[in-house]
Design a protein around this motif. Structure first.
Motif, PDB file in Angstrom:
ATOM      1  N   ILE A 307       0.946  -1.284   0.164  1.00 56.84           N
ATOM      2  CA  ILE A 307      -0.015   0.134  -0.120  1.00 56.84           C
ATOM      3  C   ILE A 307       0.882   1.116   0.070  1.00 56.84           C
ATOM      4  O   ILE A 307       0.561   2.327  -0.654  1.00 56.84           O
ATOM      5  N   ASN A 308       1.950   1.285   0.954  1.00 57.15           N
ATOM      6  CA  ASN A 308       2.898   2.272   1.086  1.00 57.15           C
ATOM      7  C   ASN A 308       3.977   2.541  -0.330  1.00 57.15           C
ATOM      8  O   ASN A 308       4.820   3.422  -0.370  1.00 57.15           O
ATOM      9  N   GLY A 309       3.776   1.522  -1.283  1.00 56.50           N
ATOM     10  CA  GLY A 309       4.516   1.731  -2.468  1.00 56.50           C
ATOM     11  C   GLY A 309       5.807   1.185  -2.390  1.00 56.50           C
ATOM     12  O   GLY A 309       6.796   1.297  -3.309  1.00 56.50           O
ATOM     13  N   SER A 310       6.211   0.192  -1.226  1.00 62.20           N
ATOM     14  CA  SER A 310       7.533  -0.250  -1.200  1.00 62.20           C
ATOM     15  C   SER A 310       7.481  -1.265  -2.134  1.00 62.20           C
ATOM     16  O   SER A 310       6.554  -2.341  -2.516  1.00 62.20           O
ATOM     17  N   PRO A 311       8.724  -1.573  -2.999  1.00 61.33           N
ATOM     18  CA  PRO A 311       8.910  -2.678  -3.967  1.00 61.33           C
ATOM     19  C   PRO A 311       8.817  -4.051  -3.207  1.00 61.33           C
ATOM     20  O   PRO A 311       9.572  -4.399  -2.041  1.00 61.33           O
ATOM     21  N   ILE A 312       8.158  -4.983  -3.753  1.00 63.84           N
ATOM     22  CA  ILE A 312       8.081  -6.288  -3.172  1.00 63.84           C
ATOM     23  C   ILE A 312       8.654  -7.192  -4.481  1.00 63.84           C
ATOM     24  O   ILE A 312       8.475  -7.338  -5.527  1.00 63.84           O
ATOM     25  N   LYS A 313       9.417  -8.163  -3.597  1.00 61.82           N
ATOM     26  CA  LYS A 313      10.389  -9.026  -4.607  1.00 61.82           C
ATOM     27  C   LYS A 313       9.439 -10.219  -5.164  1.00 61.82           C
ATOM     28  O   LYS A 313       8.450 -10.348  -4.699  1.00 61.82           O
ATOM     29  N   LYS A 314      10.040 -10.450  -6.467  1.00 59.18           N
ATOM     30  CA  LYS A 314       8.930 -11.415  -7.131  1.00 59.18           C
ATOM     31  C   LYS A 314       9.073 -12.700  -6.371  1.00 59.18           C
ATOM     32  O   LYS A 314      10.014 -13.129  -5.629  1.00 59.18           O
ATOM     33  N   ASN A 315       7.793 -13.379  -6.553  1.00 67.76           N
ATOM     34  CA  ASN A 315       7.541 -14.713  -5.718  1.00 67.76           C
ATOM     35  C   ASN A 315       8.021 -14.703  -4.367  1.00 67.76           C
ATOM     36  O   ASN A 315       8.731 -15.559  -3.797  1.00 67.76           O
ATOM     37  N   TYR A 316       7.630 -13.531  -3.630  1.00 64.61           N
ATOM     38  CA  TYR A 316       7.819 -13.444  -2.129  1.00 64.61           C
ATOM     39  C   TYR A 316       6.864 -14.568  -1.475  1.00 64.61           C
ATOM     40  O   TYR A 316       5.895 -14.678  -1.746  1.00 64.61           O
ATOM     41  N   LYS A 317       7.520 -15.105  -0.519  1.00 59.62           N
ATOM     42  CA  LYS A 317       6.973 -16.222   0.064  1.00 59.62           C
ATOM     43  C   LYS A 317       7.700 -16.356   1.420  1.00 59.62           C
ATOM     44  O   LYS A 317       8.877 -16.488   1.755  1.00 59.62           O
ATOM     45  N   LYS A 318       6.620 -16.317   2.492  1.00 63.36           N
ATOM     46  CA  LYS A 318       7.060 -16.662   3.788  1.00 63.36           C
ATOM     47  C   LYS A 318       6.361 -17.841   4.402  1.00 63.36           C
ATOM     48  O   LYS A 318       5.210 -17.825   4.540  1.00 63.36           O
ATOM     49  N   VAL A 319       7.303 -18.542   4.777  1.00 64.67           N
ATOM     50  CA  VAL A 319       6.651 -20.009   5.410  1.00 64.67           C
ATOM     51  C   VAL A 319       6.880 -19.995   6.961  1.00 64.67           C
ATOM     52  O   VAL A 319       7.890 -19.881   7.432  1.00 64.67           O
ATOM     53  N   LEU A 320       5.675 -20.004   7.618  1.00 66.15           N
ATOM     54  CA  LEU A 320       5.891 -20.374   9.121  1.00 66.15           C
ATOM     55  C   LEU A 320       5.858 -21.507   9.696  1.00 66.15           C
ATOM     56  O   LEU A 320       4.970 -22.192   9.373  1.00 66.15           O
ATOM     57  N   PRO A 321       6.527 -21.586  10.835  1.00 64.98           N
ATOM     58  CA  PRO A 321       6.374 -22.954  11.465  1.00 64.98           C
ATOM     59  C   PRO A 321       5.302 -23.248  12.286  1.00 64.98           C
ATOM     60  O   PRO A 321       4.633 -22.461  12.665  1.00 64.98           O
TER      61      PRO A 321
END
Length: 332
Positions: A307-321
């Motif tokens: 929303i704030n316009g920060s660049p997000i890397k392609k294929n961003y993925k966060k896996v949580l335990p």
């Protein structure tokens, strides 16, 4: 009781009112200061005036959360905590139940795009996911399901969750295993849970069967009929059962109890989700718990960056335990 104001937040955080205003309106603020302001907001329970912010910034302050249903403990907990987290960050939430209907989900996304909402967080099991055109006009975050390289993904560690279920059942003394799931028309998280479980059981050279209920509304009866047909005698064909959701596991638990209550002492069951029906109510089934708090915070954090316009890397993925929780555990 008087509601806390922006001035109260500024005083608590030890900063100026203008700095708090900048933070709430998504303008640049130093990370150290951001932390102080957010801690003050959380402590005081301050809720920003969304209408005033929208008039000042000409930005919509609405986020749409799409879930297939809110009528399960896991989705209820997710919805409840998501709304609190968004409110703390100055956004209102609109809840949309897609009912696993691709057409309904598409309509929700079109509505969100046309109304220029701030963003969408979706947890969908439908087979549509054609966001190529719609997604270009939305800040979109997906939970559990890969959408595209441009849509950040937040997910639990489903594969290792399946492995953990297998390990725990073996520790409980089970040696003959059954996995319960439903058929799917697309790859989803339950496939990873299934693979993690069966891979581990096979590596230990124990027998494992898999029963898949259909995608029809009759799946509950299918589980019940399967259990009744296999446990109708004194034989115990499976002494360890893993269900890829708590809902399926509860159906099995009730079916076994209706046949013979003693079966609940002889057959160990582990589900997946680990949410209770209400706050402080103990869970009725041992389970692999998804980290709901972390899922919510991670989803909102990455959405706010978009929303704030920060660049997000392609294929961003966060896996949580994930973690194992015993029946009788309660959560706040």
């Amino acid at each position: 009781m008087k509601k806390p104001t922006m001035n109260d937040v500024a005083k608590e955080a030890g900063v100026g009112r203008g700095t708090v205003s900048n933070y709430i309106n998504g303008q640049n603020v130093r990370d150290k200061t951001k932390k102080k302001i957010q801690e003050a907001i959380d402590k005081l329970g301050y809720v920003p005036n969304l209408q005033a912010r929208e008039l000042k910034t000409s930005k919509n302050s609405t986020v749409v959360l799409i879930v297939p249903t809110s009528w399960t403990p896991f989705f209820s907990e997710l919805v409840y905590k998501m709304q609190i987290e968004l409110n703390h960050n100055g956004y209102r939430m609109i809840l949309a139940n897609s009912q696993n209907d691709p057409a309904e989900e598409e309509e929700i996304l079109k509505m969100a795009s046309l109304n220029q909402v701030s963003g969408v967080i979706t947890m969908s099991y439908s087979d549509i996911y054609n966001f190529i055109n719609i997604g270009k006009n939305l800040n979109l975050v997906s939970i559990e399901r890969y959408v595209s390289e441009d849509v950040p993904l937040i997910t639990s560690d489903n594969y290792n969750g399946g492995k953990l279920a297998a390990q725990k059942l073996i520790e409980m003394g089970s040696r003959k295993f059954l996995l319960l799931r439903r058929k799917v028309n697309h790859a989803n998280a339950t496939d990873l849970r299934t693979k993690g479980f069966t891979d581990y059981i096979n590596s230990k050279h124990y027998p494992v069967d898999v029963f898949e209920a259909s995608l029809t509304d009759n799946y509950r009866a299918e589980y019940k009929n399967y259990i009744e047909s296999h446990y109708s005698t004194e034989d115990i064909p499976f002494d360890g059962i893993f269900s890829v959701t708590d809902e399926y596991g509860t159906i099995i638990q009730n079916a076994l109890e209706s046949i013979n209550k003693d079966l609940l002492n002889k057959v160990k069951i582990i589900g997946f989700d680990g949410s209770s029906v209400s706050m402080n109510t103990p869970i009725g089934l041992s389970s692999i718990r998804q980290p709901v708090d972390e899922i919510v915070k991670s989803s909102v954090t990455i959405l706010l960056e978009m929303i704030n316009g920060s660049p997000i890397k392609k294929n961003y993925k966060k896996v949580l335990p994930v973690s194992f929780v015993k029946a009788g555990t309660s959560f706040k």
